[in-house]
Design a protein around this motif. Structure first.
Motif, mmCIF file in Angstrom:
data_model
loop_
_atom_site.group_PDB
_atom_site.id
_atom_site.type_symbol
_atom_site.label_atom_id
_atom_site.label_comp_id
_atom_site.label_asym_id
_atom_site.label_seq_id
_atom_site.Cartn_x
_atom_site.Cartn_y
_atom_site.Cartn_z
ATOM 1 N N ILE A 1 -29.781 27.563 48.513
ATOM 2 C CA ILE A 1 -30.673 27.665 47.152
ATOM 3 C C ILE A 1 -31.815 28.287 47.639
ATOM 4 O O ILE A 1 -32.693 28.036 48.442
ATOM 5 C CB ILE A 1 -31.014 26.166 46.724
ATOM 6 C CG1 ILE A 1 -29.722 25.386 46.563
ATOM 7 C CG2 ILE A 1 -32.059 26.170 45.416
ATOM 8 C CD1 ILE A 1 -30.105 23.924 46.036
ATOM 9 N N ARG B 1 -35.397 29.675 46.710
ATOM 10 C CA ARG B 1 -36.442 29.357 46.067
ATOM 11 C C ARG B 1 -37.089 30.335 45.067
ATOM 12 O O ARG B 1 -37.759 30.025 44.111
ATOM 13 C CB ARG B 1 -37.472 28.716 47.090
ATOM 14 C CG ARG B 1 -37.237 27.384 47.685
ATOM 15 C CD ARG B 1 -37.493 26.443 46.796
ATOM 16 N NE ARG B 1 -38.693 26.014 46.420
ATOM 17 C CZ ARG B 1 -39.222 25.893 45.228
ATOM 18 N NH1 ARG B 1 -38.481 25.943 44.022
ATOM 19 N NH2 ARG B 1 -40.434 25.733 44.934
ATOM 20 N N TYR C 1 -27.462 29.623 44.935
ATOM 21 C CA TYR C 1 -28.181 29.448 43.590
ATOM 22 C C TYR C 1 -29.403 29.778 43.715
ATOM 23 O O TYR C 1 -30.251 30.104 44.821
ATOM 24 C CB TYR C 1 -28.422 27.849 43.207
ATOM 25 C CG TYR C 1 -26.961 27.042 42.865
ATOM 26 C CD1 TYR C 1 -26.910 26.998 41.527
ATOM 27 C CD2 TYR C 1 -26.080 26.472 43.858
ATOM 28 C CE1 TYR C 1 -25.464 26.461 41.166
ATOM 29 C CE2 TYR C 1 -25.045 25.964 43.522
ATOM 30 C CZ TYR C 1 -24.621 25.787 42.166
ATOM 31 O OH TYR C 1 -23.550 25.070 41.821
ATOM 32 N N PRO D 1 -33.611 30.097 41.203
ATOM 33 C CA PRO D 1 -34.125 29.758 39.971
ATOM 34 C C PRO D 1 -33.513 30.361 38.591
ATOM 35 O O PRO D 1 -32.954 31.430 38.509
ATOM 36 C CB PRO D 1 -35.449 30.386 40.219
ATOM 37 C CG PRO D 1 -35.560 30.847 41.282
ATOM 38 C CD PRO D 1 -34.436 31.218 41.840
ATOM 39 N N THR E 1 -34.051 23.011 36.823
ATOM 40 C CA THR E 1 -32.753 23.726 36.497
ATOM 41 C C THR E 1 -32.565 24.855 37.501
ATOM 42 O O THR E 1 -33.609 25.227 38.263
ATOM 43 C CB THR E 1 -33.105 24.360 35.459
ATOM 44 O OG1 THR E 1 -33.942 25.197 35.277
ATOM 45 C CG2 THR E 1 -32.988 23.131 34.126
ATOM 46 N N LEU E 2 -31.172 25.186 37.980
ATOM 47 C CA LEU E 2 -30.760 26.372 38.832
ATOM 48 C C LEU E 2 -29.750 26.943 38.200
ATOM 49 O O LEU E 2 -29.091 26.539 37.265
ATOM 50 C CB LEU E 2 -30.370 25.597 40.263
ATOM 51 C CG LEU E 2 -31.262 24.685 41.060
ATOM 52 C CD1 LEU E 2 -30.387 24.056 42.071
ATOM 53 C CD2 LEU E 2 -32.430 25.292 41.728
ATOM 54 N N ARG F 1 -26.516 29.670 38.946
ATOM 55 C CA ARG F 1 -25.797 29.939 39.953
ATOM 56 C C ARG F 1 -25.522 31.680 40.243
ATOM 57 O O ARG F 1 -25.396 32.312 39.323
ATOM 58 C CB ARG F 1 -24.175 29.675 39.780
ATOM 59 C CG ARG F 1 -23.018 29.960 40.652
ATOM 60 C CD ARG F 1 -21.659 29.540 40.337
ATOM 61 N NE ARG F 1 -21.646 28.200 40.301
ATOM 62 C CZ ARG F 1 -20.435 27.433 40.109
ATOM 63 N NH1 ARG F 1 -19.239 28.201 40.219
ATOM 64 N NH2 ARG F 1 -20.478 26.044 40.311
#
Length: 896
Positions: free
Chosen positions: A155, A157, A204, A206, A257-258, A260
């Motif tokens: 992920i 950031r 993933y 933002p 929320t993220l 893909r």
């Protein structure tokens, strides 16, 4: 090393190890989390640029809430961030922020990684950032961390675009994306340097597409996950997050929320009923037995069944009912571990003998290698906690001289209902020590006292020489232990591959027979228990230090060049040895400087100390010169290191080590004899000693004193950086400063953030643009244009030239106002490449009979960095309201 070079190295801070490893955690919360997570082996890596870029809500929900093995990779240690809680800057601040983020990880349960990138200060774009960080080298570090941790999901950031509004943030997302793509490329990033190839499944970032409800209540701890996350976030006190407990709890912090970005997960893996981080990824426990020998497959299946039974039987008030199942899981996982190739996965129990490259060629083997280490650790810790076994090893002293030993007591308490048999206790740090079989009945305690030594290097790996703004490569032991370089048969890997959370200078590992099963567990390092005035009772990790440490209490001394100097410097010498030491002292000084009455030798009692007042006399030339003392004993051992303890209420004390010398910075500067300064210190403000060294008569005023102080004694009042933001009492008393200026004084305000403009403290309007933006000059040597003719502030009492703008560090100026009342003179213009001109660096306005000066120049960064031009400019700014000798009719300016 040549003495002068040793003193030169001494100007750099070297911190003692900052570690999160502590003694055994024995609580119902710890037991519950380990049992719930016995068969959860998914892994997630989160990537950001700075220690406080983490999303603790997501980290806590993953790690504590879902038992997912979670790690945060920060590219830097935040060395150039602000420090609203203390005075450390640069490498010292990096050590403090490392301690903060490791304390945060202790709370939220995740692991912590860093690359070698140094936080050089704010940058606007990733392209500017990569002018400081060699992109391929930092990318290689990120790849190394991915191959070490082996995440299924990464992920980022940040977006990796100019919308991130920070070049470091943008660069971190770009590197996360590129590392995701190339982590399996062994031609570009060879196995020998970066580890076995690993391909994460999904990246993933933002955005939208996946909504995660990170709220949830833990009935065992009695806290929500968001409340625990807020407690983790609040540890970053140097960065000023006092309201985080309010901002990240309740409905405002319930969801995130993220988006893909890319996935390699096959469609053949069925999706879960609701969207998940792991859609398309097989994270089931059964996958660990797939493709292996039939025996391993059966054992993995049996472990899952035993773990289910343990969860069903666990009563946190009487946990002994689950002990048998937990002990069997621990023993079976150890059996699988012994039959699984060891593929350079860092863990406390890492073997000294890794498997061959061919044995680690399949992703399934690498996955099992990482997962079985996790299962073994969780099962072993759960078995010890459930059985009521508490083990500590406490030494008599916190600091032990290399080569010496200190008495340490191993205590094994059995709070459970069944007798346990202590099989072996291995204490590492020097040669391993073992204790034979010992029965420990219920409700009893056994103790052994033995000598303990620390031989490993306790200096942190990340400090040393830098190329551009990247620390030099370093290697560490795969198990995180600090050992002498000569230790044989120990696997070493790139230091960035080791989680900071497993680094330690000693280790106590216990094997006990619990419920008929042999279970092995590390309880952590040897500690010293002490009562700290700020932190209460603390267990501090025992570390090794030189037998003798010595040095000054600061690392820089400004001296007016070419003028006689006569001043006293305090020099401390401390013995950490067990025997009396006689040390001869040897001076290293530049031409023209001497020290009067220096003793030839000093004799130190065991753990004794002494202080010397060195009288420094002579003159120096312009420039930077090494100065100091080193010691030598009868065995010709040389000592050139010093120690300093820094304390923050929210952290364990941090030991900083540096060389025994300091810099003498000669500068051609004239200080008017009539200049007298009252100084109101700001945030992270340590420049008053430097101003005194330059010859400025200076008094530091407390904010409570301002209301009643006789300001007529001073020609100038200096308000430190961000003082209005940090001290409401200053805002309330600001009318006194305005009146001081109207009566003929000079007020010099050393900037702040954009929040400063919200206070009604300026004589004439200043502020950001209507959209709230301010200007910033991040290129530290950006060209400076001076209005013509040259204003007095740049010509008296020191005439500044173009050379005075060279050699600056960090940045030129920050939070420069865009709305400027015309009554302010703006003698300077500067800007970054491709940015519009800005005149907000220096603002000078007449006010009554006096002068009000506001500057956003980064002066408080320049004086500790020994930038001569900044020192000369600072004196000019403070002297702005004084008359020159010519205008007052005197024959000359008396100088100091």
């Amino acid at each position: 090393m040549h003495p002068a070079r040793a003193l030169l190295t001494g100007a750099l801070f070297l911190a003692s190890p900052v570690m999160v490893a502590t003694a055994q955690e024995s609580s119902a919360v710890a037991l519950d989390q380990r049992v719930r997570g016995l068969t959860v082996t998914a892994r997630v890596l989160i990537v950001g640029a700075h220690p406080d870029d983490e999303d603790t809500r997501l980290i806590t929900w993953l790690s504590r809430g879902k038992s997912i093995e979670t790690a945060y990779l920060s590219l830097t240690r935040g060395e150039s961030g602000v420090n609203v809680a203390g005075y450390e800057l640069g490498d010292g601040l990096g050590a403090v922020r490392t301690a903060e983020v490791l304390e945060a990880r202790r709370i939220d349960g995740a692991q912590q990684f860093f690359t070698r990138a140094y936080d050089f200060g704010f940058s606007r774009t990733a392209s500017e950032t990569f002018q400081h960080w060699p992109r391929e080298a930092v990318l290689g570090d990120v790849v190394t961390v991915i191959r070490s941790f082996r995440p299924h999901v990464i992920i980022a950031r940040y977006l990796g675009s100019p919308d991130d509004s920070d070049g470091h943030h943008e660069a971190s997302a770009l590197l996360a994306r590129e590392a995701f793509e190339v982590a399996g490329d062994t031609a570009r990033f060879p196995v020998a340097r970066h580890g076995f190839p690993w391909r994460p499944s999904t990246l993933y970032g933002p955005g939208s597409g996946l909504t995660i409800d990170v709220e949830g209540f833990d009935p065992v701890s009695g806290r929500t996950w968001t409340a625990l996350a807020a407690a983790s976030r609040a540890v970053h006190r140097t960065q000023g997050y006092p309201d985080s407990l309010l901002r990240e709890t309740g409905d405002n912090g319930r969801t995130l929320t993220l988006a893909r970005v890319v996935t390699l997960a096959p469609d053949s893996v069925p999706a879960l009923t609701a969207p998940s981080l792991f859609d398309g990824i097989d994270t089931t426990f059964a996958r660990l037995g797939a493709g292996g020998a039939d025996t391993v497959t059966r054992i993995v299946s049996l472990m899952a069944a035993l773990a289910d039974s343990a969860r069903t039987l666990l009563d946190l008030r009487q946990p002994d009912g689950a002990v048998t199942h937990l002990a069997r899981v621990a023993r079976l996982s150890a059996w699988v571990r012994s039959r699984t190739p060891r593929c350079l996965h860092p863990t406390v129990g890492a073997s000294a003998f890794p498997s061959s490259v061919s044995a680690c060629g399949r992703p399934g083997q690498l996955d099992l290698d990482a997962a079985i280490d996790l299962v073994t650790r969780r099962a072993s810790e759960a078995a010890f906690i459930a059985a009521g076994i508490e083990i500590t090893m406490v030494a008599d002293r916190e600091q032990v001289a290399y080569g010496d030993s200190v008495p340490a007591t191993l205590t094994v308490a059995n709070h459970g209902r069944a007798t346990i048999q202590l099989a072996t206790v291995s204490i590492s740090g020097d040669a391993e020590r073992r204790i034979g079989l010992q029965q420990v009945p219920p409700d009893s305690t056994v103790r052994w006292t033995m000598p303990f030594r620390v031989l490993g290097n306790t200096a942190p790996w990340w400090l040393g020489q830098k190329e551009q703004d990247l620390h030099e490569p370093f290697v560490s032991a795969l198990d995180g232990m600090a050992r002498p370089a000569s230790t044989p048969d120990r696997v070493t890997v790139s230091a960035v591959a080791i989680p900071e959370t497993i680094r330690r200078v000693s280790d106590v590992t216990v094997m006990a027979r619990i419920a008929g099963q042999l279970v092995t567990m590390s309880i952590g390092p040897v500690v010293h228990r002490t009562a700290d005035p700020l932190g209460g009772v603390q267990d501090r990790i025992v570390s090794g230090v030189p037998p003798v440490t010595l040095g000054f209490d600061h690392s820089l001394e400004w001296i007016p060049a070419g003028k006689p100097v006569d001043r006293l410097l305090r020099f401390s010498v401390q013995s950490h040895a067990e025997r009396t030491r006689t040390v001869s002292l040897h001076l290293v000084a530049p031409e023209g400087m001497r020290v009067d009455s220096l003793p030839a030798t000093i004799t130190l009692a065991p753990q004794g100390s002494t202080e010397l007042l060195l009288r420094l006399r002579g003159t120096v030339k312009p420039g930077r010169h090494p100065f100091g003392l080193f010691g030598r004993d009868a065995d010709s051992a040389e000592f050139d290191r010093g120690l300093r303890t820094i304390r923050y209420p929210h952290l364990r004390p941090i030991q900083l080590s540096r060389g025994s010398g300091l810099w003498l910075q000669g500068v051609e500067v004239t200080v008017p004899s009539r200049l007298t300064v009252a100084y109101l210190q700001g945030v992270g403000d340590l420049i008053t000693p430097y101003l005194r060294q330059l010859g400025v008569r200076l008094t530091v005023l407390d904010y409570d004193e301002l209301l009643n102080a006789d300001l007529s004694r001073f020609t100038t009042v200096v308000v430190g950086p961000r003082a209005y933001e940090a001290h409401p009492e200053l805002v309330a008393s600001n009318a006194r400063l305005l009146e001081f200026a109207r009566r003929g004084g000079t007020v010099l305000v050393l900037g702040g953030t954009a929040a400063t403009f919200a206070y009604d403290v300026f004589p004439y309007p200043l502020g950001p643009a209507p959209d709230g933006t301010t200007d910033r000059v991040t290129v530290e040597n950006a060209p400076v244009t001076v209005s013509s003719p040259s204003p007095r502030v740049l010509t008296w009492p020191n005439r500044l030239t173009e050379a005075d703008w060279g050699g600056w560090v960090g940045e030129r100026a920050a939070f420069m106002p865009r709305v400027i009342d015309p009554r302010y003179a703006t003698p300077l213009e500067m800007h970054d490449p491709d940015q519009p001109p800005s005149r907000g660096a220096l603002l000078v306005a007449p006010l009554g009979r006096g002068t009000w000066v506001f500057t956003t120049l980064a002066l408080v960064q320049q004086l500790p960095a020994a930038v001569p031009g900044a020192a000369r400019l600072f004196v000019n700014l403070m002297s702005l309201g004084l008359e020159t000798a010519a205008s007052s009719g005197r024959s000359g300016v008396r100088e100091r």
